[in-house]
Scaffold this motif. Structure first.
Motif, mmCIF file in Angstrom:
data_model
loop_
_atom_site.group_PDB
_atom_site.id
_atom_site.type_symbol
_atom_site.label_atom_id
_atom_site.label_comp_id
_atom_site.label_asym_id
_atom_site.label_seq_id
_atom_site.Cartn_x
_atom_site.Cartn_y
_atom_site.Cartn_z
ATOM 1 N N ALA A 7 8.658 1.418 1.784
ATOM 2 C CA ALA A 7 8.166 0.390 0.963
ATOM 3 C C ALA A 7 6.489 0.358 0.924
ATOM 4 O O ALA A 7 5.817 0.949 1.632
ATOM 5 N N ARG A 8 6.085 -0.078 -0.372
ATOM 6 C CA ARG A 8 4.503 -0.131 -0.472
ATOM 7 C C ARG A 8 4.441 -1.481 -1.211
ATOM 8 O O ARG A 8 5.014 -1.839 -2.256
ATOM 9 N N GLN A 9 3.320 -2.164 -0.595
ATOM 10 C CA GLN A 9 2.862 -3.539 -1.394
ATOM 11 C C GLN A 9 1.453 -3.240 -1.697
ATOM 12 O O GLN A 9 0.626 -2.490 -1.036
ATOM 13 N N THR A 10 1.218 -3.461 -2.943
ATOM 14 C CA THR A 10 -0.231 -3.553 -3.481
ATOM 15 C C THR A 10 -0.628 -4.684 -3.976
ATOM 16 O O THR A 10 -0.138 -5.373 -4.499
ATOM 17 N N HIS A 11 -1.922 -5.026 -3.547
ATOM 18 C CA HIS A 11 -2.690 -6.337 -3.959
ATOM 19 C C HIS A 11 -3.946 -6.094 -4.597
ATOM 20 O O HIS A 11 -4.715 -5.051 -4.075
ATOM 21 N N ARG A 12 -3.978 -6.351 -5.811
ATOM 22 C CA ARG A 12 -5.367 -6.047 -6.739
ATOM 23 C C ARG A 12 -6.105 -7.054 -7.084
ATOM 24 O O ARG A 12 -5.350 -8.203 -7.834
ATOM 25 N N THR A 13 -7.369 -7.269 -7.106
ATOM 26 C CA THR A 13 -8.215 -8.278 -7.625
ATOM 27 C C THR A 13 -9.251 -7.564 -8.661
ATOM 28 O O THR A 13 -9.914 -6.777 -8.300
ATOM 29 N N ILE A 14 -9.139 -8.076 -9.871
ATOM 30 C CA ILE A 14 -10.225 -7.526 -10.774
ATOM 31 C C ILE A 14 -11.008 -8.812 -11.289
ATOM 32 O O ILE A 14 -10.610 -9.760 -11.623
ATOM 33 N N GLY A 15 -12.404 -8.459 -11.250
ATOM 34 C CA GLY A 15 -13.281 -9.448 -11.945
ATOM 35 C C GLY A 15 -14.247 -8.825 -12.670
ATOM 36 O O GLY A 15 -14.824 -8.016 -12.302
ATOM 37 N N THR A 16 -14.962 -9.567 -13.652
ATOM 38 C CA THR A 16 -16.056 -9.123 -14.724
ATOM 39 C C THR A 16 -16.569 -10.289 -15.126
ATOM 40 O O THR A 16 -16.208 -11.434 -15.349
ATOM 41 N N ILE A 17 -17.943 -10.102 -15.046
ATOM 42 C CA ILE A 17 -18.722 -11.325 -15.936
ATOM 43 C C ILE A 17 -19.852 -10.540 -16.717
ATOM 44 O O ILE A 17 -20.364 -9.479 -16.379
ATOM 45 N N THR A 18 -19.924 -10.894 -18.018
ATOM 46 C CA THR A 18 -20.829 -10.467 -18.952
ATOM 47 C C THR A 18 -21.808 -11.613 -19.453
ATOM 48 O O THR A 18 -21.575 -12.762 -19.804
ATOM 49 N N ALA A 19 -22.945 -11.097 -19.629
ATOM 50 C CA ALA A 19 -23.938 -11.991 -20.278
ATOM 51 C C ALA A 19 -24.569 -11.074 -21.486
ATOM 52 O O ALA A 19 -24.928 -10.136 -21.299
ATOM 53 N N ASN A 20 -24.733 -11.802 -22.764
ATOM 54 C CA ASN A 20 -25.376 -11.391 -23.958
ATOM 55 C C ASN A 20 -26.702 -11.913 -24.063
ATOM 56 O O ASN A 20 -26.847 -13.292 -24.101
ATOM 57 N N TRP A 21 -27.307 -11.325 -24.544
ATOM 58 C CA TRP A 21 -28.927 -11.813 -24.866
ATOM 59 C C TRP A 21 -29.507 -11.235 -26.263
ATOM 60 O O TRP A 21 -29.328 -10.066 -26.256
ATOM 61 N N THR A 22 -29.769 -11.970 -27.035
ATOM 62 C CA THR A 22 -30.060 -11.662 -28.619
ATOM 63 C C THR A 22 -31.665 -12.042 -29.039
ATOM 64 O O THR A 22 -31.642 -13.232 -29.591
ATOM 65 N N PRO A 23 -32.606 -11.752 -28.608
ATOM 66 C CA PRO A 23 -33.919 -12.127 -28.759
ATOM 67 C C PRO A 23 -34.363 -11.919 -30.285
ATOM 68 O O PRO A 23 -35.216 -12.763 -30.641
ATOM 69 N N LEU A 24 -33.958 -11.042 -30.826
ATOM 70 C CA LEU A 24 -33.967 -10.704 -32.236
ATOM 71 C C LEU A 24 -32.664 -10.401 -33.057
ATOM 72 O O LEU A 24 -32.072 -9.978 -32.146
ATOM 73 N N PRO A 25 -32.575 -10.544 -34.179
ATOM 74 C CA PRO A 25 -31.257 -10.482 -34.782
ATOM 75 C C PRO A 25 -30.707 -8.816 -34.966
ATOM 76 O O PRO A 25 -29.720 -8.725 -34.746
ATOM 77 N N ASN A 26 -31.957 -7.999 -34.697
ATOM 78 C CA ASN A 26 -31.665 -6.438 -34.454
ATOM 79 C C ASN A 26 -31.824 -6.089 -33.356
ATOM 80 O O ASN A 26 -31.955 -4.678 -33.163
ATOM 81 N N PHE A 27 -31.833 -6.870 -32.224
ATOM 82 C CA PHE A 27 -32.215 -6.474 -30.856
ATOM 83 C C PHE A 27 -31.322 -7.033 -29.857
ATOM 84 O O PHE A 27 -31.637 -8.370 -29.843
ATOM 85 N N THR A 28 -30.316 -6.393 -29.427
ATOM 86 C CA THR A 28 -29.244 -7.150 -28.438
ATOM 87 C C THR A 28 -29.318 -6.369 -27.134
ATOM 88 O O THR A 28 -29.814 -5.245 -26.797
#
Length: 259
Positions: A7-28
């Motif tokens: 037998a094999r038991q697998t435990h998995r945890t995935i986490g992601t955090i994203t931050a966006n910043w748009t100081p100008l309409p054409n600059f992200t």
């Protein structure tokens, strides 16, 4: 009769955090941090029996525990600007950092008095081992794309990488790429109604594969020996190592069309 276990038991945890910043309409700007934790538990049990069902009839137990931790940090910036009414420029830049740790612990026991006491410490013969790996890589990217009349596009890019698995004499590696495409069906002369869209494309790029962790190191393999009536620790060469080890490089050329 006690059954065989595998037998094999697998435990998995995935986490992601994203931050966006748009100081100008054409600059992200986009920042992303992630983690991926994996734990695997393997168990193989051949119970003690007197029927001769398999070569090891005195009972055997194999246990393994593997843990993998992967952490990533990504940043991507994008600046878009119209150089003229017909020419659009898009410049992207960023970096990526990856940290991967892997550990394996395993043990084997042979010779069980009873099947109900199915743990490695209950076996008459016991052995085990451990492996541990750490790999880190970092890369910087830059890419510039120019479009003319939303029909003709050109792109140049560069990736600059380094990794902990490189040899101590190896330096950073640059991986360039160039590509171009032409949306022919958007041209005024296009009169083939049975083909709605036709895009011609061509690209060239340099690629690389990071060596496995520890490949550049000179390593030894345990080789105990008997001295008198006792066993002493010894070692023999395993991996010769390479202080100049770096990317396994390659080049790719691609050409075709999309319709």
């Amino acid at each position: 009769m006690t059954a065989i276990e595998n037998a094999r038991q697998t435990h998995r945890t995935i986490g992601t955090i994203t931050a966006n910043w748009t100081p100008l309409p054409n600059f992200t700007h986009r920042f992303t941090a992630g983690l991926d934790w994996v734990r695997e538990e393997d168990r193989r049990f051949l119970p003690r029996n007197s029927r001769g069902s398999y070569p090891i009839n005195t009972g055997q137990l194999n246990e393994a525990r593997r843990g993998i931790e992967r952490y990533t940090l990504d940043y991507l910036g994008n600046w878009e600007k119209n150089l003229s009414p017909k020419v659009v420029s898009n410049f992207s830049f960023g970096m990526q950092l990856v940290d991967t740790r892997e550990e394996l612990v395993f043990a084997t026991g042979e010779g069980l008095a009873v099947n109900s006491n199915d743990v490695v410490t209950a076996a008459s013969l016991r052995s085990g081992g451990q492996e541990w790996k750490l790999d880190r890589s970092i890369g910087f990217i830059g890419q510039w794309q120019v479009g003319l009349n939303n029909r003709l596009f050109g792109q140049v890019g560069l990736r600059y990488d380094n990794a902990s698995s490189f040899g101590r004499e190896a330096s950073w590696v640059a991986l360039p790429k160039v590509s171009a495409s032409w949306v022919m069906s958007e041209e005024p002369f296009w009169s083939f109604d049975f083909i709605n869209t036709l895009r011609l494309r061509a690209a060239w790029g340099s690629t690389g594969r990071i060596p496995a962790a520890g490949s550049s190191l000179t390593t030894l393999q345990p080789a105990p020996y008997i001295e008198g009536t006792s066993a002493s620790a010894g070692a023999i060469p395993l991996n010769p190592g390479n202080p100049a080890l770096k990317f396994e490089r390659g080049s790719e050329v691609e050409a075709g069309f999309d319709a």
